[in-house]
Design a protein around this motif. Structure first.
Motif, mmCIF file in Angstrom:
data_model
loop_
_atom_site.group_PDB
_atom_site.id
_atom_site.type_symbol
_atom_site.label_atom_id
_atom_site.label_comp_id
_atom_site.label_asym_id
_atom_site.label_seq_id
_atom_site.Cartn_x
_atom_site.Cartn_y
_atom_site.Cartn_z
ATOM 1 N N ILE A 410 0.842 -1.203 0.000
ATOM 2 C CA ILE A 410 0.000 0.000 0.000
ATOM 3 C C ILE A 410 0.882 1.259 0.000
ATOM 4 C CG2 ILE A 410 -1.664 1.348 1.342
ATOM 5 C CD1 ILE A 410 -2.843 -1.308 2.323
ATOM 6 N N GLN A 411 1.951 1.219 0.801
ATOM 7 C CA GLN A 411 2.883 2.352 0.876
ATOM 8 C C GLN A 411 3.500 2.619 -0.492
ATOM 9 O OE1 GLN A 411 4.182 4.123 3.979
ATOM 10 N NE2 GLN A 411 4.754 5.489 2.301
ATOM 11 N N ARG A 412 3.901 1.544 -1.164
ATOM 12 C CA ARG A 412 4.531 1.685 -2.490
ATOM 13 C C ARG A 412 3.553 2.306 -3.487
ATOM 14 N NH1 ARG A 412 4.564 -0.682 -7.199
ATOM 15 N NH2 ARG A 412 2.991 -2.201 -6.559
ATOM 16 N N ALA A 413 2.289 1.822 -3.483
ATOM 17 C CA ALA A 413 1.294 2.355 -4.407
ATOM 18 C C ALA A 413 0.963 3.813 -4.083
ATOM 19 C CB ALA A 413 0.027 1.496 -4.348
ATOM 20 N N TYR A 414 0.862 4.112 -2.811
ATOM 21 C CA TYR A 414 0.499 5.478 -2.387
ATOM 22 C C TYR A 414 1.554 6.484 -2.819
ATOM 23 C CZ TYR A 414 -0.332 9.473 0.674
ATOM 24 O OH TYR A 414 -0.531 10.735 1.152
ATOM 25 N N GLU A 415 2.804 6.108 -2.700
ATOM 26 C CA GLU A 415 3.889 7.029 -3.031
ATOM 27 C C GLU A 415 3.878 7.441 -4.494
ATOM 28 O OE1 GLU A 415 7.380 5.030 -1.713
ATOM 29 O OE2 GLU A 415 7.097 5.574 0.407
ATOM 30 N N LYS A 416 3.368 6.568 -5.351
ATOM 31 C CA LYS A 416 3.303 6.947 -6.776
ATOM 32 C C LYS A 416 1.913 7.439 -7.190
ATOM 33 C CE LYS A 416 2.404 2.342 -8.785
ATOM 34 N NZ LYS A 416 2.821 1.385 -9.834
ATOM 35 N N GLY A 417 0.981 7.515 -6.214
ATOM 36 C CA GLY A 417 -0.340 8.080 -6.495
ATOM 37 C C GLY A 417 -1.371 7.078 -6.962
ATOM 38 N N GLN A 418 -1.046 5.791 -6.926
ATOM 39 C CA GLN A 418 -1.994 4.782 -7.395
ATOM 40 C C GLN A 418 -3.061 4.506 -6.337
ATOM 41 O OE1 GLN A 418 -0.296 0.898 -8.162
ATOM 42 N NE2 GLN A 418 -1.958 0.324 -9.568
ATOM 43 N N PRO A 419 -4.358 4.604 -6.697
ATOM 44 C CA PRO A 419 -5.419 4.326 -5.720
ATOM 45 C C PRO A 419 -5.462 2.837 -5.368
ATOM 46 C CG PRO A 419 -6.362 4.694 -7.897
ATOM 47 C CD PRO A 419 -4.895 5.015 -8.009
ATOM 48 N N VAL A 420 -5.771 2.556 -4.112
ATOM 49 C CA VAL A 420 -5.805 1.177 -3.621
ATOM 50 C C VAL A 420 -7.140 0.908 -2.945
ATOM 51 C CG1 VAL A 420 -4.805 -0.479 -1.997
ATOM 52 C CG2 VAL A 420 -3.308 1.062 -3.296
ATOM 53 N N LEU A 421 -7.735 -0.237 -3.254
ATOM 54 C CA LEU A 421 -8.911 -0.725 -2.536
ATOM 55 C C LEU A 421 -8.495 -1.992 -1.818
ATOM 56 C CD1 LEU A 421 -11.951 -0.727 -1.848
ATOM 57 C CD2 LEU A 421 -12.336 -2.028 -3.952
ATOM 58 N N LEU A 422 -8.474 -1.943 -0.503
ATOM 59 C CA LEU A 422 -8.073 -3.097 0.309
ATOM 60 C C LEU A 422 -9.314 -3.801 0.830
ATOM 61 C CD1 LEU A 422 -5.843 -4.758 1.768
ATOM 62 C CD2 LEU A 422 -6.091 -3.165 3.700
ATOM 63 N N GLY A 423 -9.523 -5.051 0.428
ATOM 64 C CA GLY A 423 -10.642 -5.845 0.907
ATOM 65 C C GLY A 423 -10.224 -6.670 2.117
ATOM 66 N N THR A 424 -10.897 -6.477 3.247
ATOM 67 C CA THR A 424 -10.580 -7.210 4.473
ATOM 68 C C THR A 424 -11.692 -8.203 4.791
ATOM 69 O OG1 THR A 424 -11.629 -5.553 5.897
ATOM 70 C CG2 THR A 424 -9.297 -5.243 5.372
#
Length: 771
Positions: A410-424
């Motif tokens: 998530i940290q890696r994606a966030y740093e480049k601006g990529q949106p993330v949907l985390l399903g728990t």
């Protein structure tokens, strides 16, 4: 089943010839009035309604009302539904508009159309967004949600097309069973049902019966005392089998409970209800988890739907279990549950003369769909090929390693601006990840059962740059996630960084649910990614593998190559899918006889309510008293009184019957010890109980006819203290087939420490019938 056709590794569009014919028509230069006249002309030609000409007109109407040109995939999906099939259409392809075409097709034939959606939000949204199309076609439309009052419901059902959740429709049908005046009847009948999110409604939710229940007084004392008894049990007193979601008392535990409760024999007939409360207390304490199976909100237990992670509104656990959870969480309940009517969602849907639908994921369950509903499925390819990258599963020895890897990704994606949907997997897990992200200074939004009222708003923004969304399972289903959000300029940026990245903290019990989560990314040819993170300590795996097997795999994880380990894990998932399918099959077999009986009693009740059936029992059995009443109240008054009492006692005795049969079914596995078939015994008992119920209704009606004052208007039921239910709700029944796998449990429970004989089902049945 229709074969899926492939050409050069690409899926061929079903009904391609029909779609081509639709596109051969052009109405762009036709006035609105001329277009309406053409539509009216088509609607008068019933045989020709399915022609391409009608669809071409509807396609033009959609363009004029919405500014949208329908894809070939939408036209094919609509035609598939028109043919009475289930259309599998990928997320983002516009299933909602495809349903509009099919609904108009049926409505123009004079049929009442119910579009059954996943939740209230979608019912309101879809109805409002498509209303201009229906109006253009001269059709009325409306929606129903949980807040809709009876007068508005009746008006909505009178429309050509009505949007509502499948459960809401089912409960309206059940509520009609409580009506004492024909003008209060709501449900208009079963003509056409178009089911949205068909996999969830037709398959996942089919094993949860629709139960209409109301208040009955209860005592808190017994439940608290039994909770205290269960709370003092040690590990030696209890056996737990996680894989089967079972817990039971050992011989030591039985002795402990008997001593604590001052009982000579926990398993004697007179202690049947106490045994049920002990079982419920054990399950509440050891199997049901707060923030996973339920949450405590507004001083009440709110059940969480396992397939969505949402609070299941107006749903409760079965009465004894719900009460046990309230005691566990120190919530004072004021009443218990009396079941007034019940049926499975499957039984409800099968009553529609035409049943069809659409979803993004159904084909993997096509055999079960065919078996349960007699429906076929069509796979409709997207109008633009999907380019989403589905990464291989990441598998870890323990949860600690998995959690670290997920946060890092998530940290890696966030740093480049990529949106993330985390399903728990649960409310608790979603909040754990939220805390971890906060600790890493990663801004994020969270959707779970605690704030599900904002889920549509939150999920609609999940495609914005730098947006991290933590969600329980499939929260926000039915809401499109657009890259860049509402700002089209930001869409290009999100595309360049890889599109929406869907991550999951584990695999679900069904591959379909995994695919639903994956399908949130890569809509309409957009880029996207998905990856599932799995730990060998995940509950799905720990309930399948023994402790020794898990240790062996964890110690030799490097020996397994990635694909081999992933196949091993997915094989477990396949097994769980099979267990759930078996549970639905068992529910269907057990529900069959009750459904036939419910149909009989409901038809009998409706005929009385609509005065289509002349009751003569009182006149035949008490002719002298009957004649005396006729002289004072008139034939109409006596007839009204007998009808009122019959309707009232049908409800009361049917509720008692359902309670009896639920208790019988919960213990039916005891018949295995005697070498009998549980299902055969259940059917035998239910038939005998039903016949006895009919006779009891007649006896109570005759007795009450003699007891209460009869006037020309019948009986004042409120004055007589015979008013019906005032408050109703639903609750959830666990339909796991594990009750048929309890032989080891029974052999441990039925031991020499039990004095006397284990109570029989016939004794339980007799006991409840005497109440």
């Amino acid at each position: 089943m229709k074969k899926t056709l492939w050409l050069k590794n690409e899926l061929v569009l079903p009904y391609a010839e029909f779609v081509k014919q639709v596109k051969d028509f052009c109405w762009r230069n036709t006035s609105d009035q001329e277009l309406k006249e053409q539509l009216r002309f088509c609607s008068l030609q019933a045989v020709s309604l399915g022609t391409a000409k009608l669809y071409s007109i509807l396609k033009e109407i959609v363009f004029r009302c919405m500014g949208i040109t329908l894809f070939d995939s939408q036209l094919a999906a609509a035609y598939s539904m028109q043919c009475g099939r289930i259309a599998e259409l990928p997320t983002g392809e516009g299933k909602t508009l495809a349903a509009v075409l099919a609904a108009i097709f049926f409505a123009l034939q004079g049929k009442s159309v119910h579009i059954l959606v996943f939740n209230d939000y979608l019912a309101k949204r879809d109805c409002i967004s498509n209303q201009s199309i229906f109006n253009f076609c001269g059709l009325s439309s409306s929606y129903i949600d949980q807040t809709t009052k009876s007068p508005e419901r009746k008006k909505a059902y009178g429309c050509n097309i009505v949007y509502l959740s499948a459960k809401e429709a089912g409960f309206d049908f059940l509520r009609d069973f409580l009506c004492t005046k024909k003008e209060d009847l709501l449900f208009p009948g079963f003509q056409v049902a178009i089911v949205d999110e068909a996999d969830s409604i037709l398959i996942d939710e089919s094993r949860i019966p629709l139960v209409l229940a109301g208040d009955a007084p209860k005592s808190q004392t017994h439940a608290v005392h039994i909770h205290n008894a269960v709370s003092t049990l040690s590990q030696k007193d209890i056996s737990i089998e996680k894989s089967k979601n079972q817990v039971w008392l050992t011989d030591l535990g039985i002795a402990h409970v008997e001593q604590f409760l001052h009982l000579e024999n926990l398993y004697s007939e007179e202690n049947a209800n106490i045994l049920g409360m002990v079982s419920a207390a054990l399950e509440a304490r050891l199997l049901l988890k707060k923030d996973k199976d339920y949450i405590v909100k507004d001083n009440a237990i709110q059940v969480i739907d396992e397939s969505t992670g949402r609070v299941a509104v107006n749903r409760k656990f079965p009465d004894l279990l719900h009460h046990a959870v309230e005691v566990k969480e120190q919530i004072t309940g004021e009443s218990c549950t009396m079941v007034y009517n019940s049926m499975t969602l499957q039984s409800f849907l099968l009553q529609y003369k035409i049943l069809c639908g659409m979803t993004g994921t159904i084909y993997s369950s096509a055999k079960e769909l065919k078996s349960m509903y007699g429906l076929e499925a069509d796979v409709i390819p997207p109008h633009i090929p999907c380019i989403r990258i589905d990464h291989e599963d990441e598998i870890f020895n323990n949860k600690k390693g998995k959690i670290k890897a997920i946060v890092s990704e998530i940290q890696r994606a966030y740093e480049k601006g990529q949106p993330v949907l985390l399903g728990t997997q649960s409310v608790e897990e979603s909040e754990e990840y939220s805390e971890l992200l906060t600790a890493q200074n990663i801004p994020h939004s969270i959707i779970n059962a605690r704030n599900d009222e904002r889920e549509a708003e939150i999920i609609s923004r999940a495609g914005e740059p730098y947006r991290i969304t933590v969600s329980t399972n499939m929260a926000g289903r039915g809401v499109d996630i657009k890259l860049g959000g509402k700002d089209e300029e930001r869409k290009d940026f999100v595309r360049t960084v890889g599109g929406l990245y869907v991550l999951s903290t584990g695999i679900n019990r069904s591959i379909r649910i995994d695919n639903q989560l994956r399908g949130r990314a890569g809509r309409q040819g957009d880029p996207g990614e998905s990856k599932f993170f799995i730990s060998m300590e995940d509950s799905l795996l720990t309930t399948y593998f023994s402790d020794n097997e898990l240790i062996e795999i964890q110690n030799n994880v490097n020996i397994y190559n990635k694909k081999r380990l992933s196949k091993l894990v997915r094989r477990v998932q396949k097994r769980e899918e099979g267990k759930d399918a078996e549970a639905r099959y068992m529910l269907e077999r057990y529900a069959y006889i009750l459904e036939q009986q419910r149909n009989l009693i409901a038809s009998y009740r409706t005929e009385i309510l609509l005065e289509e059936l002349e009751l003569t029992t009182f006149q035949e059995q008490e002719p002298d008293i009957y004649q005396k009443y006729v002289e004072t109240a008139g034939k109409r008054g006596v007839k009204c009184a007998e009808n009122q009492l019959t309707l009232y006692y049908i409800n009361q005795h049917w509720a008692d019957f359902l309670m009896t049969m639920e208790n019988v079914r919960n213990g039916i596995h005891l018949m295995i010890i005697g070498g009998k078939s549980p299902l055969d015994e259940y059917h035998r008992i239910s038939i005998a109980a039903f016949d006895e119920m009919i006779e009891d209704i007649k006896k109570d009606v005759i007795s009450s006819m003699k007891k209460y004052k009869i006037t020309s208007d019948g009986i004042d039921m409120e004055e007589a203290g015979l008013s019906g239910a005032t408050t109703t709700w639903t609750y959830m029944i666990d339909e796991s087939n594990s009750q048929f796998r309890r032989i080891p449990q029974l052999m441990k429970t039925v031991s020499n420490t039990i004095n006397g004989t284990v109570f029989t089902l016939q004794q339980i049945f007799s006991k409840f019938k005497k109440k």
